[in-house]
Design an enzyme around this catalytic site. Structure first.
Site, short mmCIF file in Angstrom:
data_model
loop_
_atom_site.label_atom_id
_atom_site.label_comp_id
_atom_site.label_asym_id
_atom_site.label_seq_id
_atom_site.Cartn_x
_atom_site.Cartn_y
_atom_site.Cartn_z
N CYS A 1 40.43 44.55 42.35
CA CYS A 1 41.69 44.44 41.66
C CYS A 1 42.89 44.87 42.86
O CYS A 1 42.96 45.97 43.31
CB CYS A 1 41.82 45.21 40.66
SG CYS A 1 40.46 44.98 39.41
N ILE B 1 28.69 40.73 36.39
CA ILE B 1 27.77 42.08 36.42
C ILE B 1 27.09 42.27 34.83
O ILE B 1 26.13 42.99 34.97
CB ILE B 1 28.52 43.25 36.86
CG1 ILE B 1 29.73 43.72 35.80
CG2 ILE B 1 28.90 43.30 38.01
CD1 ILE B 1 30.16 45.18 36.03
N CYS C 1 42.82 39.48 35.63
CA CYS C 1 42.25 39.61 34.52
C CYS C 1 43.09 40.40 33.40
O CYS C 1 42.84 40.70 31.97
CB CYS C 1 40.83 39.66 34.14
SG CYS C 1 39.85 38.56 35.27
N GLY C 2 44.02 41.08 33.90
CA GLY C 2 44.92 42.04 33.09
C GLY C 2 44.47 43.47 32.84
O GLY C 2 45.39 44.23 32.32
N GLU C 3 43.37 43.67 33.29
CA GLU C 3 42.95 45.32 32.88
C GLU C 3 43.34 46.33 33.75
O GLU C 3 43.26 47.28 33.47
CB GLU C 3 41.35 45.33 32.80
CG GLU C 3 40.65 45.30 34.09
CD GLU C 3 40.51 43.68 34.56
OE1 GLU C 3 41.02 42.85 34.15
OE2 GLU C 3 39.46 43.44 35.33
N ASN D 1 46.35 42.84 37.82
CA ASN D 1 45.34 42.07 38.64
C ASN D 1 45.17 40.73 37.76
O ASN D 1 45.44 40.63 36.56
CB ASN D 1 44.16 42.89 38.80
CG ASN D 1 43.23 43.25 37.12
OD1 ASN D 1 44.04 43.55 36.38
ND2 ASN D 1 42.12 43.22 37.33
P1 ADP Z 1 32.56 41.18 38.13
O1 ADP Z 1 31.67 41.01 36.63
O2 ADP Z 1 32.27 39.91 38.99
O3 ADP Z 1 32.40 42.59 38.70
P2 ADP Z 1 35.02 40.99 36.36
O4 ADP Z 1 34.75 39.59 35.57
O5 ADP Z 1 34.72 42.22 35.66
O6 ADP Z 1 34.18 41.12 37.73
O7 ADP Z 1 36.47 41.01 36.77
C1 ADP Z 1 37.05 41.96 37.26
C2 ADP Z 1 38.15 41.96 38.05
O8 ADP Z 1 37.58 41.37 39.28
C3 ADP Z 1 39.09 40.67 37.73
O9 ADP Z 1 40.18 41.16 36.75
C4 ADP Z 1 39.69 40.39 39.09
O10 ADP Z 1 40.68 41.10 39.38
C5 ADP Z 1 38.54 40.38 40.00
N1 ADP Z 1 37.80 39.00 39.88
C6 ADP Z 1 36.99 38.48 39.02
N2 ADP Z 1 36.68 37.02 39.37
C7 ADP Z 1 37.17 37.16 40.50
C8 ADP Z 1 37.12 35.93 41.54
N3 ADP Z 1 36.68 34.96 41.32
N4 ADP Z 1 37.87 36.07 42.56
C9 ADP Z 1 38.44 37.22 42.79
N5 ADP Z 1 38.62 38.20 42.09
C10 ADP Z 1 38.22 38.05 40.85
#
Ligand code: ADP
Length: 576
Positions: A97, A427, A280-282, A278
């Site tokens: 993020c 994840i 997704c807003g979290e 970031n």
């Molecule tokens: P993950 O499961 O891949 O770790 P999340 O779905 O929990 O990721 O998303 C967490 C954060 O990761 C999002 O808010 C964003 O900042 C970043 N993120 C998620 N997907 C992407 C992507 N395709 N490209 C860049 N950043 C991403």
């Protein structure tokens, strides 16, 4: 097919292996995978444990490496994707993020674009607030030309993202924000209306409390030129609100971020005002700040229908240390970002597997009992990670801006924020559990687009296990859920079981909101949550949700009405 084993037990699901193979495992220069999943976990544990060298003796490193390795391979906790993908590789960038500024000068805009490209290449997501840009058609003093405005510049960012493929792994993600008083706000609210417009952006409107006050009295609202402070237009607050609602209803965007609430909880107000989050807003962040995330698989901590609190506590403490180490193990795309990150050391520990945990506890998602359990769980995680961060501060020192700026934090902690609830989109597949704090999307579904040219089929193992435990014959269940995605209409299944396995669209939006609120109360960053609505929901339902979100003092809100967009990442039911 690769198989990960520990203690003779196969650890990873078929889908997890597929995802790991296509995106996470190290490859050689010919693109061939050169590590197994266990070697990936070793690589990550080792790289993150190496950070211990900054504060302690060599011998501790091995101890921490083993502890981290056990936590990861047990799938009790997983860090965000960039950490899994990049830790231990050369020049690793490990955070998911970032927020970058967009100042009203061409040079600055393109400097941020360059940084965004570097962040996205490494798998991170970027958020921007475009409100400092002068509006479209404004006069440019030097060239006597006309300004392009925020929406036009956002197009450039969107196009850049399309062509940065994150090493062929996934396409980047952005958050674009415009504040409700910007002269171009109407154009911005509607900018995703066209199918395929701004596909690499989530968009949100930056909302102030005084806008919501104006809305309640059907008052006027002033649009203000960001550079001169001049009033460019007077509109009814309700006009903008209705435009937001209509667009969100028809396509999911825009969401809202509540700027006053976010800044009320800004842990370092003396460093500036938070204007963006970031993708997704979290994670609300200051310009140039980054945050690395990680999530605990809470379903893995249910033993005999109860939380194993001591085990959970140990994992929270270890995960907090892990995330603090990640800051040291990471490289950053610029010195400015590095200094901001090291100054505040924000981390975001959250959860995944909440829906699965509730099923195992035999508590329906849409019940007060579930909401209270969520509150208890998140309070526990917040308290333990705060204590862990305090202990780290005693060992390693508090975050440097705490000392310099006497921030909102009363006790010396190592990390300006500790917690957030991420979507855990990928994840949670690796951990083979439900994502984040979301209810099950469907009991069987097709996941589109996640891997280029590939589709994953998932069916709910917790349900099948549960039926087995209750001696309920699963015959017929599998084919039913594969067709419809839910247990609805299955006469042979008792209603008590149906209640435990309701899917997101079957759950009234008010319960989605209550869960978001319960977790937000004990989360110092924010909660990424999609309030799922049935296709038949009306714009007035969206109004109710957005308005209640503000009243409930949430930091942001996003909805999605089923089938309101042609392309959906998740499709309920497998056979069509
Ligand atoms: P993950 O499961 O891949 O770790 P999340 O779905 O929990 O990721 O998303 C967490 C954060 O990761 C999002 O808010 C964003 O900042 C970043 N993120 C998620 N997907 C992407 C992507 N395709 N490209 C860049 N950043 C991403």
């Amino acid at each position: 097919m690769l198989q990960a084993k520990t203690n003779g037990k196969v650890l990873l699901s078929k889908n997890a292996l597929k995802v790991l193979e296509s995106r996470y495992l190290k490859r050689n220069t010919f693109g061939k995978v050169t590590e197994t999943p266990l070697e990936m976990f070793q690589r990550v544990s080792k790289a993150v444990a190496q950070a211990e060298l900054c504060w302690g003796s060599n011998t501790d490193v091995k101890v921490w490496e083993e502890k981290f390795y056990r936590m990861l391979t047990a799938l009790h906790f997983l860090p965000n994707s960039p950490t899994l993908m990049n830790a231990g590789l050369s020049a690793p960038q490990l955070s998911a993020c970032f927020v970058l500024p967009v100042e009203d000068h061409l040079k600055d805009i393109f400097s941020s674009l360059k940084l965004a490209a570097l962040v996205q290449k490494s798998g991170g997501g970027t958020g921007f607030n475009f409100s400092h840009l002068r509006p479209k058609n404004d006069l440019l003093i030097h060239t006597q030309g006309q300004a392009s405005g925020p929406v036009a510049f956002m197009k450039i960012f969107n196009t850049a993202t399309t062509y940065i493929k994150q090493g062929g792994k996934r396409r980047g993600a952005n958050m674009g924000i415009l504040n409700i008083d910007h002269p171009d706000i109407e154009e911005f609210i509607c900018c995703k209306r066209r199918e395929n417009a701004f596909t690499n952006f989530n968009i949100s409107i930056g909302i102030y409390d005084h806008f919501m006050n104006a809305l309640q009295v059907d008052g006027d609202w002033l649009l203000i030129h960001p550079r001169t402070g001049a009033i460019t237009k007077v509109v009814k607050a309700k006009h903008l609100w209705n435009l937001i609602i209509e667009n969100a209803w028809s396509g999911g965007d825009p969401g809202l971020i509540f700027l006053d609430t976010i800044n009320q909880f800004n842990p370092t107000p003396s460093l500036g005002t938070i204007e963006a989050t970031n993708p997704c807003g979290e994670v609300p962040l200051l310009p140039y700040e980054a945050c690395n995330l990680g999530s605990i698989n809470v379903a893995a901590f249910i033993k005999q229908k109860k939380f194993d609190w001591p085990a959970l506590e140990q994992t929270v403490i270890l995960a907090t240390r892990f995330l603090d180490n990640v800051i040291e193990a990471s490289e950053f795309p610029s010195l400015r970002i590095k200094n901001m990150v090291k100054g505040n050391r924000k981390i975001g520990l959250g959860v995944m597997g909440w829906a699965e945990a509730l099923s195992k506890l035999e508590i329906p998602y849409d019940s007060n009992h579930a909401v209270e359990t969520g509150r208890t769980l998140m309070r526990f995680i917040a308290e333990k990670s705060l204590t862990a961060s305090y202990m780290l501060a005693r060992e390693r020192g508090p975050f440097t801006n705490w000392q310099k700026h006497a921030s909102n934090q009363h006790i010396p902690v190592r990390n300006a924020t500790r917690t957030c609830i991420a979507p855990t989109g990928t994840i949670s597949i690796l951990a083979n559990t439900s994502s984040s704090i979301e209810p099950y999307f469907a009991l069987a579904y097709r996941r589109q687009h996640i891997l280029e040219g590939s589709t994953l089929y998932e069916s709910n193992n917790t349900l099948l296990e549960y039926l087995k435990q209750k001696h309920i014959d699963p015959a017929g269940v599998i084919s039913h859920i594969e067709k419809t995605g839910t247990l609805r209409g299955m006469k042979s299944i008792p209603s008590s079981v149906k209640a435990l396995f309701k899917t997101a669209p079957e759950i009234h939006p008010s319960w989605h909101l209550k869960h978001q609120k319960a977790f937000q109360e004990f989360t110092d960053n924010a909660v990424s949550k999609t309030i799922n609505l049935p296709q038949k929901a009306k714009p007035s339902d969206v109004h109710d949700i957005y308005f209640s979100a503000w009243e409930m003092k949430l930091k942001g809100i996003t909805i999605f009405r089923l089938n309101s967009r042609k392309k959906q990442v998740l499709d309920s039911g497998i056979k069509s």
